[in-house]
Design an enzyme around this catalytic site. Structure first.
Site, PDB file in Angstrom:
ATOM      1  N   HIS A 151      37.978  45.626  45.790  1.00 51.77           N
ATOM      2  CA  HIS A 151      38.104  44.984  46.253  1.00 51.77           C
ATOM      3  C   HIS A 151      38.780  43.395  45.487  1.00 51.77           C
ATOM      4  CE1 HIS A 151      36.054  42.513  49.862  1.00 51.77           C
ATOM      5  NE2 HIS A 151      36.686  41.064  49.206  1.00 51.77           N
ATOM      6  N   HIS A 204      40.076  40.112  44.256  1.00 54.55           N
ATOM      7  CA  HIS A 204      40.466  38.689  45.069  1.00 54.55           C
ATOM      8  C   HIS A 204      42.091  37.623  44.074  1.00 54.55           C
ATOM      9  CE1 HIS A 204      38.766  37.979  49.461  1.00 54.55           C
ATOM     10  NE2 HIS A 204      37.896  38.479  48.550  1.00 54.55           N
ATOM     11  N   LEU A 205      42.785  38.185  43.557  1.00 53.91           N
ATOM     12  CA  LEU A 205      43.250  37.591  42.915  1.00 53.91           C
ATOM     13  C   LEU A 205      44.302  36.404  42.914  1.00 53.91           C
ATOM     14  CD1 LEU A 205      45.144  41.488  41.005  1.00 53.91           C
ATOM     15  CD2 LEU A 205      43.483  40.168  41.171  1.00 53.91           C
ATOM     16  N   ARG A 206      43.857  35.847  44.004  1.00 52.82           N
ATOM     17  CA  ARG A 206      44.562  34.048  44.476  1.00 52.82           C
ATOM     18  C   ARG A 206      45.758  34.124  43.925  1.00 52.82           C
ATOM     19  NH1 ARG A 206      39.983  31.133  44.754  1.00 52.82           N
ATOM     20  NH2 ARG A 206      41.114  30.905  46.643  1.00 52.82           N
ATOM     21  N   ASP A 239      39.128  40.547  55.621  1.00 53.61           N
ATOM     22  CA  ASP A 239      37.871  39.714  54.292  1.00 53.61           C
ATOM     23  C   ASP A 239      38.207  38.345  53.970  1.00 53.61           C
ATOM     24  OD1 ASP A 239      35.606  40.121  53.195  1.00 53.61           O
ATOM     25  OD2 ASP A 239      37.598  39.775  51.651  1.00 53.61           O
ATOM     26  N   HIS A 250      35.318  43.611  56.987  1.00 51.16           N
ATOM     27  CA  HIS A 250      33.991  42.181  56.423  1.00 51.16           C
ATOM     28  C   HIS A 250      33.062  42.236  57.495  1.00 51.16           C
ATOM     29  CE1 HIS A 250      32.850  38.022  54.504  1.00 51.16           C
ATOM     30  NE2 HIS A 250      32.177  38.538  55.393  1.00 51.16           N
ATOM     31  N   ASN A 284      29.506  34.992  49.385  1.00 54.32           N
ATOM     32  CA  ASN A 284      29.336  35.666  50.671  1.00 54.32           C
ATOM     33  C   ASN A 284      29.258  37.647  50.715  1.00 54.32           C
ATOM     34  OD1 ASN A 284      29.651  36.527  53.477  1.00 54.32           O
ATOM     35  ND2 ASN A 284      31.461  35.048  54.338  1.00 54.32           N
ATOM     36  N   ASP A 298      33.924  42.677  44.225  1.00 54.66           N
ATOM     37  CA  ASP A 298      34.839  41.479  45.083  1.00 54.66           C
ATOM     38  C   ASP A 298      34.627  39.957  43.902  1.00 54.66           C
ATOM     39  OD1 ASP A 298      35.056  39.321  47.658  1.00 54.66           O
ATOM     40  OD2 ASP A 298      32.950  39.107  47.909  1.00 54.66           O
ATOM     41  N   HIS A 300      37.264  30.880  41.298  1.00 54.38           N
ATOM     42  CA  HIS A 300      37.508  29.497  41.823  1.00 54.38           C
ATOM     43  C   HIS A 300      38.003  28.907  41.378  1.00 54.38           C
ATOM     44  CE1 HIS A 300      36.328  30.658  46.059  1.00 54.38           C
ATOM     45  NE2 HIS A 300      35.228  30.749  45.493  1.00 54.38           N
TER      46      HIS A 300
HETATM   47 ZN   LIG Z   1      34.301  39.491  52.278  1.00 56.41          ZN
END
Ligand SMILES: [Zn+2]
Length: 469
Positions: free
Chosen positions: A71, A73-75, A164, A191, A317, A344, A348
């Site tokens: 999990h 997030h590579l954006r 997610d 999620h 979150n 996760d 940002h």
């Molecule tokens: Zn999530």
């Protein structure tokens, strides 16, 4: 800077790792040994005994299989000012990860195969040997209304499906998704959150949120969602035996207990916990900086508060929970209820993150600090090194099934070298310069973490090498 092994991306032609502590989560063996890599392949693993093993202990240099993150997030595409595939994979390698599953909440959403092709092309162009896998969206644009083209995404090579950032919106959609994905041999990665209970919520519902004036996010929001998911799974699995549910970033004792009981009843469910929910508590929002296992009852009266409150880097979150919930996450890792640690990782931009707490975008860019947080738990005697490594390798590897290029998530002679080497006796300080992620707004800036990653090798090629020494 001195190059000891080679250039990132190049095949590791020759490497002898002499007398280190080897951890093989597949055979269950750990102890003193030596590893020889030739032309990118593990040529020999030699376990040492007696006098030959003397002086090597698990507190020094450790060799383990490369870590797997279910999990991250590579954006990219769409948020390349927060992270790119290239910087995300570099961060992964610095964290010891050699297989990374990207989440589909990109812009555009990864809800059709052409987006997968784009991120694969970016991974190839990056030159990183880290394996990039991806989850496709469950619903079109993650809008929760219409199932995405799951079959086409499966043909394209996704390893699971997730909306997610948000839960699968309704039980009816989840039911169809579990059945369809199950027939394709893929899990639904949910999620677990009841958004009706979390609207406007900022922090774990409890004492800290009350004192800080932050709106509470109840444990029931997660537990009711987990209960819904498990009930739907139990219903579907009778018709579609291949249906599989993976619950990601569980955080509460109650949610983990529901999974524990569902597993005992034979339901095909797996789950993961994050490093920050294991090691941190909501007291960090008040300015406490003690690990979860050292936390007292009241951060304001027991001297735990050492930093400014409301650090937006801690907005996440699900929210950071109580010490009891963090202990439940650790216990779930120890007893196998939690199959994996997943980071996760959510980078940002400053614009989105360096704002007042309640307005900050949720997420911690933690792929480079995951190992350090788990080793802090190991150092404190709260988790065995073997379980920590298993939760980063064989555990998530089993969730992936055969959908990784890797033949094994253990240490196996004849396999392409997929290894991380870290030194537990060496600590490093988290600074923006020390991090490869673009989202270097870590809650651990300025803090020392145990376990410096020395070397990461993915598929026989150099992914990361510490050249600071
Ligand atoms: Zn999530």
């Amino acid at each position: 800077m001195e190059r000891r092994v080679g250039v990132v991306g190049a095949v590791v032609a020759e490497l002898d790792i002499g007398r280190a502590w080897l951890v093989d989560p597949v055979s269950g063996r750990e102890g003193t040994g030596e590893v020889v890599v030739r032309d990118g392949v593990i040529e020999a693993i030699t376990w040492l005994e007696g006098d030959e093993a003397a002086g090597v202990d698990p507190g020094g240099v450790v060799v383990a299989p490369g870590f797997v993150d279910l999990h991250a997030h590579l954006r990219e595409p769409g948020n390349e000012d927060a992270e790119t595939i290239a910087t995300g994979l570099a961060a992964a390698a610095h964290g010891g990860f050699t297989t990374v599953c990207a989440m589909p909440d990109t812009t555009p959403t990864l809800d059709e195969p052409s987006v997968l092709a784009r991120i694969r092309a970016a991974a190839l162009a990056s030159g990183s040997p880290v394996e990039l896998l991806a989850h496709g969206a469950v619903t079109v644009a993650r809008a929760g209304e219409q199932l995405a083209a799951l079959g086409e995404l499966a043909d394209g090579g996704v390893v699971g499906f997730s909306d997610d950032g948000a839960p699968v919106a309704t039980a009816a959609i989840l039911r169809n998704a579990l059945a369809y994905a199950g027939a394709l041999g893929l899990p639904i990665v949910d999620h677990a959150e009841d958004p009706g209970l979390t609207a406007g919520a900022e922090a774990n519902d409890g004492y800290v949120a009350t004192v800080l004036g932050l709106r509470g996010w109840p444990a029931a929001a997660e537990e009711s969602a987990v209960a819904r998911d498990l009930a739907v799974l139990a219903d579907v699995v009778g018709d579609v035996p291949g249906a599989r549910l993976h619950l990601t970033h569980l955080t509460t004792a109650g949610a983990l207990d529901l999974v524990r009981r569902a597993k005992a009843a034979g339901l095909p469910v797996t789950c993961d916990v994050t490093p920050h929910h294991v090691a941190l508590t909501d007291a960090w929002l008040a300015g406490a900086r003690r690990w979860a296992w050292d936390a007292g009852d009241d951060p304001w009266t027991d001297g735990a508060v050492v930093a400014a409150p409301y650090d937006p880097a801690l907005r996440v979150n699900p929210p950071l929970r109580s010490a009891a919930d963090a202990a439940a996450c650790l216990a779930a890792l120890a007893d196998g209820t939690a199959d994996a640690v997943a980071t996760d990782h959510v980078p940002h931009t400053s614009v989105d993150k360096d704002v007042e707490f309640g307005a900050a975008a949720p997420g911690i860019a933690g792929i480079e600090t995951a190992l350090g947080l788990l080793l802090a738990a190991v150092d404190a005697g709260r988790l065995s090194l073997a379980r920590a490594v298993a939760a980063l390798t064989a555990g998530p590897g089993a969730v992936l099934g055969g959908r990784s290029r890797r033949r094994s998530f253990g240490l196996v002679e004849g396999d392409p070298a997929d290894l991380v080497v870290f030194d537990r006796s060496d600590r490093w300080t988290v600074t923006p310069e020390a991090l490869a992620t673009m989202g270097a707004r870590s809650p651990f800036l300025g803090r020392e973490l145990p376990g410096r990653v020395l070397l990461t090798i993915a598929d026989g090629r150099l992914a990361f090498e510490d050249t600071s020494a």
